[in-house]
Motif scaffolding. Structure first.
Motif, mmCIF file in Angstrom:
data_model
loop_
_atom_site.group_PDB
_atom_site.id
_atom_site.type_symbol
_atom_site.label_atom_id
_atom_site.label_comp_id
_atom_site.label_asym_id
_atom_site.label_seq_id
_atom_site.Cartn_x
_atom_site.Cartn_y
_atom_site.Cartn_z
ATOM 1 N N ALA A 1 0.840 -1.209 0.000
ATOM 2 C CA ALA A 1 0.000 0.000 0.000
ATOM 3 C C ALA A 1 0.869 1.251 0.000
ATOM 4 O O ALA A 1 1.879 1.318 0.707
ATOM 5 C CB ALA A 1 -0.910 -0.021 1.230
ATOM 6 N N GLY A 2 0.488 2.196 -0.821
ATOM 7 C CA GLY A 2 1.217 3.469 -0.881
ATOM 8 C C GLY A 2 2.465 3.403 -1.745
ATOM 9 O O GLY A 2 3.104 4.421 -2.008
ATOM 10 N N VAL A 3 2.831 2.200 -2.184
ATOM 11 C CA VAL A 3 4.030 2.057 -3.028
ATOM 12 C C VAL A 3 3.631 1.556 -4.420
ATOM 13 O O VAL A 3 3.748 2.262 -5.416
ATOM 14 C CB VAL A 3 5.062 1.109 -2.372
ATOM 15 C CG1 VAL A 3 6.287 0.959 -3.268
ATOM 16 C CG2 VAL A 3 5.459 1.624 -0.988
ATOM 17 N N GLY A 4 3.112 0.322 -4.472
ATOM 18 C CA GLY A 4 2.705 -0.221 -5.765
ATOM 19 C C GLY A 4 2.536 -1.728 -5.704
ATOM 20 O O GLY A 4 2.751 -2.341 -4.645
ATOM 21 N N GLY A 5 2.142 -2.301 -6.820
ATOM 22 C CA GLY A 5 1.907 -3.736 -6.862
ATOM 23 C C GLY A 5 2.447 -4.359 -8.135
ATOM 24 O O GLY A 5 2.630 -3.678 -9.150
ATOM 25 N N ILE A 6 2.703 -5.663 -8.031
ATOM 26 C CA ILE A 6 3.215 -6.421 -9.176
ATOM 27 C C ILE A 6 2.435 -7.726 -9.240
ATOM 28 O O ILE A 6 2.323 -8.433 -8.231
ATOM 29 C CB ILE A 6 4.721 -6.727 -8.994
ATOM 30 C CG1 ILE A 6 5.530 -5.423 -9.103
ATOM 31 C CG2 ILE A 6 5.196 -7.752 -10.028
ATOM 32 C CD1 ILE A 6 6.972 -5.556 -8.650
ATOM 33 N N ARG A 7 1.864 -8.034 -10.396
ATOM 34 C CA ARG A 7 1.173 -9.331 -10.571
ATOM 35 C C ARG A 7 1.540 -9.857 -11.959
ATOM 36 O O ARG A 7 1.658 -9.072 -12.911
ATOM 37 C CB ARG A 7 -0.350 -9.164 -10.446
ATOM 38 C CG ARG A 7 -1.126 -10.430 -10.741
ATOM 39 C CD ARG A 7 -2.584 -10.409 -10.273
ATOM 40 N NE ARG A 7 -3.442 -9.515 -11.024
ATOM 41 C CZ ARG A 7 -3.877 -8.344 -10.605
ATOM 42 N NH1 ARG A 7 -3.513 -7.897 -9.404
ATOM 43 N NH2 ARG A 7 -4.648 -7.581 -11.351
ATOM 44 N N ILE A 8 1.710 -11.154 -12.030
ATOM 45 C CA ILE A 8 1.964 -11.809 -13.318
ATOM 46 C C ILE A 8 0.973 -12.965 -13.403
ATOM 47 O O ILE A 8 0.913 -13.800 -12.497
ATOM 48 C CB ILE A 8 3.414 -12.349 -13.423
ATOM 49 C CG1 ILE A 8 4.430 -11.240 -13.077
ATOM 50 C CG2 ILE A 8 3.674 -12.905 -14.825
ATOM 51 C CD1 ILE A 8 5.861 -11.753 -12.912
ATOM 52 N N GLU A 9 0.199 -12.997 -14.481
ATOM 53 C CA GLU A 9 -0.868 -13.996 -14.587
ATOM 54 C C GLU A 9 -0.871 -14.658 -15.957
ATOM 55 O O GLU A 9 -0.793 -13.985 -16.982
ATOM 56 C CB GLU A 9 -2.237 -13.318 -14.381
ATOM 57 C CG GLU A 9 -3.418 -14.256 -14.583
ATOM 58 C CD GLU A 9 -4.765 -13.578 -14.343
ATOM 59 O OE1 GLU A 9 -4.859 -12.348 -14.577
ATOM 60 O OE2 GLU A 9 -5.700 -14.269 -13.932
ATOM 61 N N ASP A 10 -0.968 -15.978 -15.933
ATOM 62 C CA ASP A 10 -1.127 -16.737 -17.176
ATOM 63 C C ASP A 10 -2.190 -17.807 -16.987
ATOM 64 O O ASP A 10 -2.555 -18.134 -15.857
ATOM 65 C CB ASP A 10 0.215 -17.373 -17.577
ATOM 66 C CG ASP A 10 1.164 -16.331 -18.158
ATOM 67 O OD1 ASP A 10 0.932 -15.903 -19.303
ATOM 68 O OD2 ASP A 10 2.092 -15.907 -17.446
ATOM 69 N N ASP A 11 -2.663 -18.340 -18.103
ATOM 70 C CA ASP A 11 -3.689 -19.387 -18.093
ATOM 71 C C ASP A 11 -3.023 -20.717 -18.450
ATOM 72 O O ASP A 11 -2.238 -20.783 -19.402
ATOM 73 C CB ASP A 11 -4.791 -19.052 -19.109
ATOM 74 C CG ASP A 11 -5.369 -17.660 -18.868
ATOM 75 O OD1 ASP A 11 -5.198 -17.135 -17.747
ATOM 76 O OD2 ASP A 11 -5.968 -17.100 -19.808
ATOM 77 N N VAL A 12 -3.373 -21.728 -17.672
ATOM 78 C CA VAL A 12 -2.645 -22.995 -17.756
ATOM 79 C C VAL A 12 -3.640 -24.148 -17.911
ATOM 80 O O VAL A 12 -4.613 -24.228 -17.158
ATOM 81 C CB VAL A 12 -1.808 -23.179 -16.459
ATOM 82 C CG1 VAL A 12 -1.124 -24.522 -16.447
ATOM 83 C CG2 VAL A 12 -0.785 -22.062 -16.313
ATOM 84 N N ALA A 13 -3.372 -25.023 -18.882
ATOM 85 C CA ALA A 13 -4.226 -26.207 -19.072
ATOM 86 C C ALA A 13 -3.500 -27.439 -18.543
ATOM 87 O O ALA A 13 -2.292 -27.599 -18.752
ATOM 88 C CB ALA A 13 -4.552 -26.380 -20.552
#
Ligand code: GLY
Ligand code: MN
Length: 360
Positions: free
Chosen positions: A329-341
């Motif tokens: 909070a107050g700094v930032g965020g990082i997310r990495i998302e992929d779809d997997v079968a």
């Protein structure tokens, strides 16, 4: 043309028989499509051992007869609930299953009244959803196309990430590009978050302008041929400080560990734990404030859930997202998302965008 719907209804009927039900009421539009091909957003399907009936209203008369051509279509008289009640009554009623996640208390009461005293309403949650977890080959193909489309859209807006651009402009361009490329629309409200706002995992695009040296989180999904995709990338506009770079590497490593844990027989909580363990090694686990992923298909969030406490085991045909993130909070965020079968002999990442840290 051979359609998959009759086979799916046969599988559902087996579930219905096993639960000792005589009928199952289906109302969720994604399930109506899955079981019949009907694309309308209003109606109810009564799956009975003897017959299957789609009840809908005049707006969908022609459409229902065309799309669900191999089942009986009945036009409602009065309300949908009274028509379904009358139908059940005419079928001799008995034990009718309903999904408690899909009906309000008032609707259930009204169905009860409309179907008469010979009908007993039995909670039967998630019958179609259970079948939907195991994607057929044609569904997987469609999901690959939806995943590739989302990736192309994401890559196409990177050139717009210049200081001064607003989150809403990027969001609008993403949605426009999806439709231009054949999607029927976004699978959920597109997330675009700049700077400190990237610490909000589900930030709505605002009029905030991008500044140099800010993080950008883009999370988008397209619906293509009914099937959803869901992809997230985090970008830095400028030269990232070492601590941001380290954080990115940690999230990437966590995602890699979770994807490596995906295989037939693995528990969903095990996949979730694999991501958390890596982040704990960086002392970042307390900033990972959501679950690692979710099933994906006709809906953007479906079973199985990849979260703590989910003992369910992965099976071939499951498609899940793997999306660890770190949010300060107050700094930032990082997310990495992929779809997997999940396949019997391998794991397939169906979204195709490089995951290396992007600095623009
Ligand atoms: N990508 C949005 C979500 O999974 O909720
Ligand atoms: Mn997601």
């Amino acid at each position: 043309m051979k359609t998959p719907f009759a086979q799916r209804r046969r599988a559902l009927l087996a579930e219905i028989a096993q639960a000792k039900l005589d009928h199952l009421l289906v109302t969720k539009p994604a399930n109506l499509y899955y079981l019949t091909g009907f694309e309308g957003d209003a109606g109810a399907l009564v799956v009975s051992r003897a017959r299957v009936t789609l009840v809908t209203d005049g707006r969908f008369q022609a459409q229902a007869r065309e799309e669900a051509s191999d089942i009986r279509v009945v036009l409602q008289r009065g309300s949908l609930i009274s028509s379904v009640g009358a139908l059940l009554h005419s079928l001799g009623s008995q034990r009718a299953g309903f999904d408690p996640n899909q009906l309000t208390v008032a609707q259930l009461e009204a169905f009860g009244k409309a179907s008469g005293p010979r009908c007993r309403w039995i909670p039967a949650p998630g019958f179609a959803e259970k079948l939907r977890m195991r994607k057929e080959a044609a569904e997987l193909d469609q999901m690959r196309r939806a995943g590739i489309l989302a990736g192309k859209v994401l890559e196409s807006v990177l050139t717009m990430l210049k200081p001064g651009v607003r989150e809403i402009e990027i969001g609008a361009e993403i949605d426009y590009q999806m439709r231009r490329r054949g999607a029927s629309g976004p699978a959920f409200e597109t997330i675009v978050a700049f700077g400190k706002r990237s610490a909000l995992p589900h930030a709505r695009p605002t009029a905030k302008q991008l500044r140099k040296n800010e993080l950008v989180v883009l999370d988008l999904g397209a619906i293509l041929g009914h099937y959803c995709s869901d992809i997230t990338r985090t970008i830095f506009v400028g030269r990232a400080p070492a601590r941001i770079r380290r954080c990115y590497e940690a999230v990437l490593e966590a995602q890699g560990a979770a994807i490596a844990a995906v295989e037939e027989g693995a528990t969903c909580e095990g996949v979730d734990a694999a991501a958390r363990k890596v982040l704990a090694g960086y002392r970042l686990d307390r900033y990972f404030v959501h679950s690692t992923g979710h099933g994906l298909g006709l809906e953007v969030h479906e079973d199985p859930r990849v979260a703590r406490g989910q003992k369910q085991r992965l099976k071939p045909g499951n498609v899940i997202t793997v999306e660890p993130g770190v949010y300060v909070a107050g700094v930032g965020g990082i997310r990495i998302e992929d779809d997997v079968a999940v396949h019997a002999d391998r794991t397939e990442v169906i979204t195709r965008v490089p995951r290396d840290f992007i600095e623009l």
